[in-house]
Design a protein around this motif. Structure first.
Motif, PDB file in Angstrom:
ATOM      1  N   ARG A  60       4.230  -3.517  12.517  1.00 51.91           N
ATOM      2  CA  ARG A  60       2.922  -3.473  13.255  1.00 51.91           C
ATOM      3  C   ARG A  60       1.164  -3.370  12.469  1.00 51.91           C
ATOM      4  O   ARG A  60       1.039  -4.637  12.734  1.00 51.91           O
ATOM      5  CB  ARG A  60       2.616  -1.799  14.215  1.00 51.91           C
ATOM      6  N   LEU A  61       1.929  -3.267  11.358  1.00 51.98           N
ATOM      7  CA  LEU A  61       0.508  -3.344  10.209  1.00 51.98           C
ATOM      8  C   LEU A  61       0.477  -5.413  10.506  1.00 51.98           C
ATOM      9  O   LEU A  61      -0.301  -5.710  10.259  1.00 51.98           O
ATOM     10  CB  LEU A  61       0.463  -2.603   9.281  1.00 51.98           C
ATOM     11  N   ALA A  62       1.915  -6.087   9.968  1.00 51.50           N
ATOM     12  CA  ALA A  62       1.899  -7.121   9.508  1.00 51.50           C
ATOM     13  C   ALA A  62       1.307  -7.806   9.779  1.00 51.50           C
ATOM     14  O   ALA A  62       0.632  -9.122  10.346  1.00 51.50           O
ATOM     15  CB  ALA A  62       3.054  -7.742   9.597  1.00 51.50           C
ATOM     16  N   ALA A  63       1.592  -7.605  11.978  1.00 50.28           N
ATOM     17  CA  ALA A  63       1.867  -8.676  13.505  1.00 50.28           C
ATOM     18  C   ALA A  63       0.186  -8.997  13.162  1.00 50.28           C
ATOM     19  O   ALA A  63      -0.407  -9.544  13.607  1.00 50.28           O
ATOM     20  CB  ALA A  63       2.698  -7.936  14.421  1.00 50.28           C
ATOM     21  N   GLU A 121     -16.842  -9.303   2.550  1.00 48.15           N
ATOM     22  CA  GLU A 121     -18.693  -9.886   2.513  1.00 48.15           C
ATOM     23  C   GLU A 121     -18.711  -9.982   0.892  1.00 48.15           C
ATOM     24  O   GLU A 121     -19.993 -11.228   1.273  1.00 48.15           O
ATOM     25  CB  GLU A 121     -18.980  -8.962   3.545  1.00 48.15           C
ATOM     26  N   ARG A 122     -18.357  -8.868   0.410  1.00 44.49           N
ATOM     27  CA  ARG A 122     -19.467  -8.925  -0.942  1.00 44.49           C
ATOM     28  C   ARG A 122     -18.096  -9.870  -2.021  1.00 44.49           C
ATOM     29  O   ARG A 122     -19.236  -9.723  -3.080  1.00 44.49           O
ATOM     30  CB  ARG A 122     -19.756  -7.701  -1.381  1.00 44.49           C
ATOM     31  N   VAL A 123     -17.555 -10.250  -1.947  1.00 45.50           N
ATOM     32  CA  VAL A 123     -16.357 -10.888  -2.992  1.00 45.50           C
ATOM     33  C   VAL A 123     -15.529 -11.732  -2.079  1.00 45.50           C
ATOM     34  O   VAL A 123     -14.100 -11.885  -1.664  1.00 45.50           O
ATOM     35  CB  VAL A 123     -15.676  -9.376  -3.186  1.00 45.50           C
ATOM     36  N   PRO A 124     -16.110 -12.753  -1.962  1.00 43.62           N
ATOM     37  CA  PRO A 124     -15.572 -14.442  -1.782  1.00 43.62           C
ATOM     38  C   PRO A 124     -13.968 -14.090  -1.550  1.00 43.62           C
ATOM     39  O   PRO A 124     -14.254 -14.323  -2.920  1.00 43.62           O
ATOM     40  CB  PRO A 124     -16.219 -15.316  -1.666  1.00 43.62           C
ATOM     41  N   GLY A 125     -12.774 -14.657  -1.200  1.00 46.37           N
ATOM     42  CA  GLY A 125     -11.677 -15.283  -1.714  1.00 46.37           C
ATOM     43  C   GLY A 125     -11.075 -13.931  -1.977  1.00 46.37           C
ATOM     44  O   GLY A 125      -9.526 -13.478  -2.072  1.00 46.37           O
ATOM     45  N   LEU A 126     -11.567 -12.646  -2.067  1.00 44.69           N
ATOM     46  CA  LEU A 126     -10.801 -11.320  -1.732  1.00 44.69           C
ATOM     47  C   LEU A 126      -9.377 -11.181  -1.098  1.00 44.69           C
ATOM     48  O   LEU A 126      -9.522 -11.363   0.077  1.00 44.69           O
ATOM     49  CB  LEU A 126     -11.351  -9.901  -2.002  1.00 44.69           C
ATOM     50  N   ARG A 127      -8.442 -11.207  -1.957  1.00 48.81           N
ATOM     51  CA  ARG A 127      -6.926 -11.021  -0.774  1.00 48.81           C
ATOM     52  C   ARG A 127      -6.219  -9.579  -1.161  1.00 48.81           C
ATOM     53  O   ARG A 127      -6.916  -8.898  -2.078  1.00 48.81           O
ATOM     54  CB  ARG A 127      -6.547 -12.051  -1.151  1.00 48.81           C
ATOM     55  N   LEU A 128      -5.310  -9.205  -0.372  1.00 52.30           N
ATOM     56  CA  LEU A 128      -4.385  -7.963  -0.692  1.00 52.30           C
ATOM     57  C   LEU A 128      -3.128  -7.981  -0.076  1.00 52.30           C
ATOM     58  O   LEU A 128      -2.468  -9.472   0.278  1.00 52.30           O
ATOM     59  CB  LEU A 128      -4.992  -6.967   0.312  1.00 52.30           C
ATOM     60  N   ARG A 129      -2.409  -7.959  -1.318  1.00 50.84           N
ATOM     61  CA  ARG A 129      -0.593  -8.160  -1.116  1.00 50.84           C
ATOM     62  C   ARG A 129      -0.321  -6.518  -0.642  1.00 50.84           C
ATOM     63  O   ARG A 129      -0.853  -5.368  -1.428  1.00 50.84           O
ATOM     64  CB  ARG A 129       0.049  -7.554  -2.561  1.00 50.84           C
ATOM     65  N   MET A 130       0.342  -6.392  -0.162  1.00 53.99           N
ATOM     66  CA  MET A 130       0.926  -5.340   1.161  1.00 53.99           C
ATOM     67  C   MET A 130       2.400  -4.952   0.019  1.00 53.99           C
ATOM     68  O   MET A 130       3.237  -5.827   0.333  1.00 53.99           O
ATOM     69  CB  MET A 130       0.643  -4.982   1.937  1.00 53.99           C
ATOM     70  N   ILE A 131       3.104  -3.578  -0.374  1.00 48.83           N
ATOM     71  CA  ILE A 131       3.791  -3.815  -1.426  1.00 48.83           C
ATOM     72  C   ILE A 131       4.679  -3.137  -0.629  1.00 48.83           C
ATOM     73  O   ILE A 131       3.382  -1.743  -0.749  1.00 48.83           O
ATOM     74  CB  ILE A 131       4.070  -3.742  -2.659  1.00 48.83           C
ATOM     75  N   GLY A 132       5.949  -2.343   0.163  1.00 47.28           N
ATOM     76  CA  GLY A 132       7.174  -1.498   0.542  1.00 47.28           C
ATOM     77  C   GLY A 132       7.208  -1.683   1.822  1.00 47.28           C
ATOM     78  O   GLY A 132       6.878  -2.463   3.258  1.00 47.28           O
ATOM     79  N   GLY A 133       7.956  -1.162   2.437  1.00 46.22           N
ATOM     80  CA  GLY A 133       8.866  -0.750   3.342  1.00 46.22           C
ATOM     81  C   GLY A 133       8.443   0.519   4.131  1.00 46.22           C
ATOM     82  O   GLY A 133       7.302   0.646   4.155  1.00 46.22           O
ATOM     83  N   GLY A 134       8.562   0.845   5.242  1.00 46.73           N
ATOM     84  CA  GLY A 134       8.305   1.611   6.360  1.00 46.73           C
ATOM     85  C   GLY A 134       8.342   0.906   7.470  1.00 46.73           C
ATOM     86  O   GLY A 134       8.303  -0.294   8.329  1.00 46.73           O
ATOM     87  N   HIS A 178      -5.558 -12.969   4.810  1.00 48.14           N
ATOM     88  CA  HIS A 178      -6.230 -13.108   3.597  1.00 48.14           C
ATOM     89  C   HIS A 178      -5.409 -11.371   3.138  1.00 48.14           C
ATOM     90  O   HIS A 178      -5.465 -11.152   2.194  1.00 48.14           O
ATOM     91  CB  HIS A 178      -7.475 -12.379   3.204  1.00 48.14           C
ATOM     92  N   VAL A 179      -4.120 -10.974   4.187  1.00 49.42           N
ATOM     93  CA  VAL A 179      -3.900  -9.949   3.775  1.00 49.42           C
ATOM     94  C   VAL A 179      -1.604 -10.590   4.104  1.00 49.42           C
ATOM     95  O   VAL A 179      -1.263 -10.677   4.762  1.00 49.42           O
ATOM     96  CB  VAL A 179      -3.036  -8.822   5.077  1.00 49.42           C
ATOM     97  N   THR A 180      -1.291 -10.280   2.377  1.00 48.62           N
ATOM     98  CA  THR A 180       0.526 -10.756   2.429  1.00 48.62           C
ATOM     99  C   THR A 180       0.770  -9.579   2.521  1.00 48.62           C
ATOM    100  O   THR A 180       0.657  -8.535   1.673  1.00 48.62           O
ATOM    101  CB  THR A 180       0.468 -11.591   1.389  1.00 48.62           C
ATOM    102  N   PHE A 181       2.390  -9.528   3.287  1.00 51.78           N
ATOM    103  CA  PHE A 181       3.425  -8.111   3.413  1.00 51.78           C
ATOM    104  C   PHE A 181       4.100  -8.522   2.317  1.00 51.78           C
ATOM    105  O   PHE A 181       5.019  -9.967   2.858  1.00 51.78           O
ATOM    106  CB  PHE A 181       3.155  -7.828   5.144  1.00 51.78           C
ATOM    107  N   HIS A 182       4.571  -8.204   1.305  1.00 57.13           N
ATOM    108  CA  HIS A 182       6.105  -8.523   1.193  1.00 57.13           C
ATOM    109  C   HIS A 182       6.879  -8.002   1.207  1.00 57.13           C
ATOM    110  O   HIS A 182       8.412  -8.210   0.687  1.00 57.13           O
ATOM    111  CB  HIS A 182       5.706  -7.960  -0.480  1.00 57.13           C
ATOM    112  N   GLY A 183       7.011  -6.417   1.653  1.00 56.96           N
ATOM    113  CA  GLY A 183       7.928  -6.027   2.058  1.00 56.96           C
ATOM    114  C   GLY A 183       8.749  -4.903   0.925  1.00 56.96           C
ATOM    115  O   GLY A 183       8.199  -4.735   0.087  1.00 56.96           O
TER     116      GLY A 183
END
Length: 366
Positions: free
Chosen positions: A233-236, A215-228, A241-246
């Motif tokens: 469930r989180l990826a679904a 809301e204050r940082v337009p275009g902010l995205r997030l990488r999620m690295i790791g399995g488990g 703006h969130v990318t899961f790399h596993g």
């Protein structure tokens, strides 16, 4: 010296983590310096019961739950009279070697972290209550009967609450990748989470914090690295703006972390928080929850600690990220930790001091 170290896992174990990396880095340096080093750990499927690795010996027997009993049996058959010191490396459950090493050999405990709040995340309610309020306090009070080495001030403070008064803090180590990756930072503001997708790492909090900060940082995205277990469930349920790399290779992990502008950590507690150190060594600062372990590594790395709430992390993101976008921090030597040579030297000096073994030359070889 003839050194026996007890740890329920070795680096070959599928559940091996930061404590096992610490152990391996130290033991191979001790072995290279001429010490006779034996590591006793639980059996690993597909690995032999006896193995020589990097100059030290590994003996494997028992499971996650029976390795403590097997260590005691092995000592009775093979250990007596053959070691100068026994190191009880504690991952929640101590071996309590000081209670059964019976030939006058000195024992020293090495503690990475206490469990405490994690019981209520990783165990069913009844067991969690029993573990948090009965089992762990009893284990740690008994462990406090002898000298203890702790890898952070947070761990020392936790042990003191359980009655341990002979606790020495020893350094954490890190070996930056060579050559150090120096890719350009992403054009878009990018945060990264790196860790197993498990409840006590609170990856959901990180996703929520980034969503609020957008809301204050337009275009902010997030990488999620790791399995488990929480990955699918989180990826679904994740927004666009969130990318899961596993789970990725070390090389890809370092590249993704180095290209990000900020690393986020939200664990319930850690022994240190090695991923914070990794990120800082790559020039990526951390915003972390102010919890045991993370506060130690994040402070050492020059990052920011915040109250353990997604709203607080989001506010810090919005405040700190613009400056990091304008000028990314330089890579921090060893990420705010120490070289493994320094760790091995310091740990050996403390072991010798507690074991009352005369000190020889201290420099160990990598």
């Amino acid at each position: 010296m003839r050194i026996l170290i007890l740890n329920w896992r070795d680096l070959s174990h599928p559940a091996a983590g930061g404590a096992e990396v610490y152990t391996e880095q130290v033991l191979r340096r001790w072995a290279a310096a001429g010490h006779q080093v034996t590591l006793f750990a639980a059996a690993v499927h597909g690995r032999p019961a006896h193995e020589i690795r990097d100059g030290y010996r590994i003996v494997r027997a028992g499971s996650r739950f029976t390795v403590y009993r097997e260590a005691r049996r092995w000592w009775q058959r093979h250990g007596r009279g053959n070691f100068d010191v026994v190191i009880d490396e504690t991952n929640t459950v101590p071996f309590h070697a000081h209670e059964w090493v019976d030939d006058g050999t000195r024992t020293v405990a090495l503690v990475h972290q206490t469990c405490e709040e994690i019981w209520h995340i990783n165990a069913p309610p009844v067991l969690a209550h029993l573990g948090r309020h009965r089992l762990e306090p009893n284990w740690l009070r008994r462990l406090g009967g002898g000298p203890i080495l702790a890898v952070s001030e947070s761990t020392r403070e936790a042990l003191a609450r359980f009655g341990a008064d002979d606790v020495t803090v020893v350094p954490e180590g890190y070996e930056p990748p060579l050559p150090l990756p120096r890719p350009a930072k992403d054009e878009q503001p990018t945060a990264v989470f790196c860790g197993r997708m498990v409840s006590y790492k609170r990856p959901g909090d990180v996703i929520r914090a980034v969503g609020l900060a957008r809301e204050r940082v337009p275009g902010l995205r997030l990488r999620m690295i790791g399995g488990g277990p929480l990955l699918d469930r989180l990826a679904a349920a994740a927004p666009a703006h969130v990318t899961f790399h596993g789970r990725v290779s070390e090389e890809e992990k370092h590249d993704l972390m180095a290209r990000s502008h900020v690393h986020l950590a939200a664990s319930v507690r850690e022994g240190w928080g090695l991923v914070v150190t990794e990120a800082a060594a790559l020039g990526t600062p951390t915003i972390a929850y102010d919890v045991p372990g993370l506060r130690d590594s994040t402070t050492a790395a020059g990052g920011v600690v915040v109250a353990a709430r997604p709203e607080a992390m989001a506010a810090s993101l919005a405040e700190s990220l613009p400056g990091w976008l304008r000028a990314a921090p330089a890579p921090l030597p060893y990420g705010g930790a120490h070289s493994w040579d320094t760790v091995a030297d310091t740990l050996l000096a403390e072991v010798q001091r507690h074991a009352r073994v005369p000190r020889g030359p201290m420099r160990v070889a990598a």
